[in-house]
Scaffold this motif. Sequence first.
Motif, mmCIF file in Angstrom:
data_model
loop_
_atom_site.group_PDB
_atom_site.id
_atom_site.type_symbol
_atom_site.label_atom_id
_atom_site.label_comp_id
_atom_site.label_asym_id
_atom_site.label_seq_id
_atom_site.Cartn_x
_atom_site.Cartn_y
_atom_site.Cartn_z
ATOM 1 N N HIS A 111 -5.859 6.089 3.055
ATOM 2 C CA HIS A 111 -6.350 5.489 3.765
ATOM 3 C C HIS A 111 -5.030 4.895 4.354
ATOM 4 O O HIS A 111 -3.901 4.792 4.756
ATOM 5 N N GLU B 186 -9.567 6.756 8.236
ATOM 6 C CA GLU B 186 -8.545 7.946 7.493
ATOM 7 C C GLU B 186 -7.942 8.716 7.831
ATOM 8 O O GLU B 186 -7.835 8.807 9.095
ATOM 9 N N VAL C 59 -7.263 3.606 -11.929
ATOM 10 C CA VAL C 59 -6.936 3.560 -10.325
ATOM 11 C C VAL C 59 -6.899 5.300 -9.777
ATOM 12 O O VAL C 59 -6.125 6.797 -10.965
ATOM 13 N N ALA C 60 -7.185 5.321 -9.050
ATOM 14 C CA ALA C 60 -7.184 6.881 -8.228
ATOM 15 C C ALA C 60 -6.024 6.276 -7.243
ATOM 16 O O ALA C 60 -5.574 6.176 -6.394
ATOM 17 N N HIS D 66 -5.752 7.392 -3.750
ATOM 18 C CA HIS D 66 -6.437 6.538 -2.136
ATOM 19 C C HIS D 66 -5.697 5.479 -2.433
ATOM 20 O O HIS D 66 -5.799 4.748 -2.034
ATOM 21 N N LEU D 67 -4.816 5.451 -3.487
ATOM 22 C CA LEU D 67 -3.771 4.146 -3.015
ATOM 23 C C LEU D 67 -2.714 4.283 -1.961
ATOM 24 O O LEU D 67 -1.900 5.346 -1.382
ATOM 25 N N THR D 68 -2.715 3.334 -0.990
ATOM 26 C CA THR D 68 -1.559 2.975 -0.353
ATOM 27 C C THR D 68 -1.215 1.449 -0.274
ATOM 28 O O THR D 68 -2.113 0.538 0.211
ATOM 29 N N VAL D 69 -0.138 1.493 -0.106
ATOM 30 C CA VAL D 69 1.030 0.460 -0.402
ATOM 31 C C VAL D 69 1.106 -0.169 0.731
ATOM 32 O O VAL D 69 1.635 0.613 1.657
#
Lengths: 145, 145
Positions: free
Chosen positions: A76, A82, A126-127, A130-133
């Motif tokens: 993301h 995307e 958790v994937a 796909h993790l965006t911090v």
Amino acid sequence: MTADRWTDVRRRLRSRGLRWTPQRRIVLEVLDDLDGHVTGAELVESCRAVDPATTPSTVYRTLDVLEELGIVAHSHGREGREEYHVRPAANHGHLRCTACGTTWDLSEPEVRGLAAGLFGRRRFEVALEHLTVEGRCAACRIVDA
Amino acid sequence: MTADRWTDVRRRLRSRGLRWTPQRRIVLEVLDDLDGHVTGAELVESCRAVDPATTPSTVYRTLDVLEELGIVAHSHGREGREEYHVRPAANHGHLRCTACGTTWDLSEPEVRGLAAGLFGRRRFEVALEHLTVEGRCAACRIVDA
DNA sequence: ATTAATGCAAACGGTTTGCACTACT
DNA sequence: AGTAGTGCAAACCGTTTGCATTAAT
């Protein structure tokens, strides 16, 4: 040491009856050069620099098949769009500064605590890819006082 | 106990020379009912159920002003689309199951470890309200064997 | 009366699709 | 030769914009 970085990709495509074309090669090379964090539209743009005849439909279709083969992945990005990248050996998440837009990779160990907590408390897996911090990086925190 | 839940919003709009209109009220009420995690397009749709005359432009413009006032917030939703919600007292992130689409709120304490680590190691300040953690929930993990 | 907000319709940008043509295998 | 992939153009969807009109203050 193989002469071509993409021989493996080519083989995987062929084994499914799919084909290795100049267009697919360009998409993959450009995407690899850009080193991730590129939206579809940006990728089209960058491919045109290499081959002005590049077509959006081909790029998007290529991303689809390469993603299906697990060669490309998306995460993301900014503005909720995307962003694609050639899949690295190890999965990683992303850290993005909302002020300057810079992104950094987030390795598994850095997220282990969060993932362990969510799994322990909620049985949620958790994937990482796909993790965006999001937040503000060190530099921008200083600038903004 | 006020007669109207939105008197405060009305006051904040007025104090900036902005206006409280029936349309804005509908958007806010519907958004509040939906309890978050709604894309712009979905919100337009839901508003039409209340007032068929609802126009996209009005809804989007309303979201803009309400977000500027801090009354509404958005987070990153499925398919990389923005999702809006009436801003709760406490900031929170989101946990989404990519399989069933369900989302849960993620409270500050649950993310404290991650945030502390990133701040300590990288001086990066996590924006909890923009954090969306994806993965598979307990139920879907069981179903998929 | 003033001017913010609305509604419409048109434009927009990114992405997807159908179809005839091309080219990898 | 057979069929996957391409390129084009048009469709699509969510969102944004300009402008004349309406309505909150």
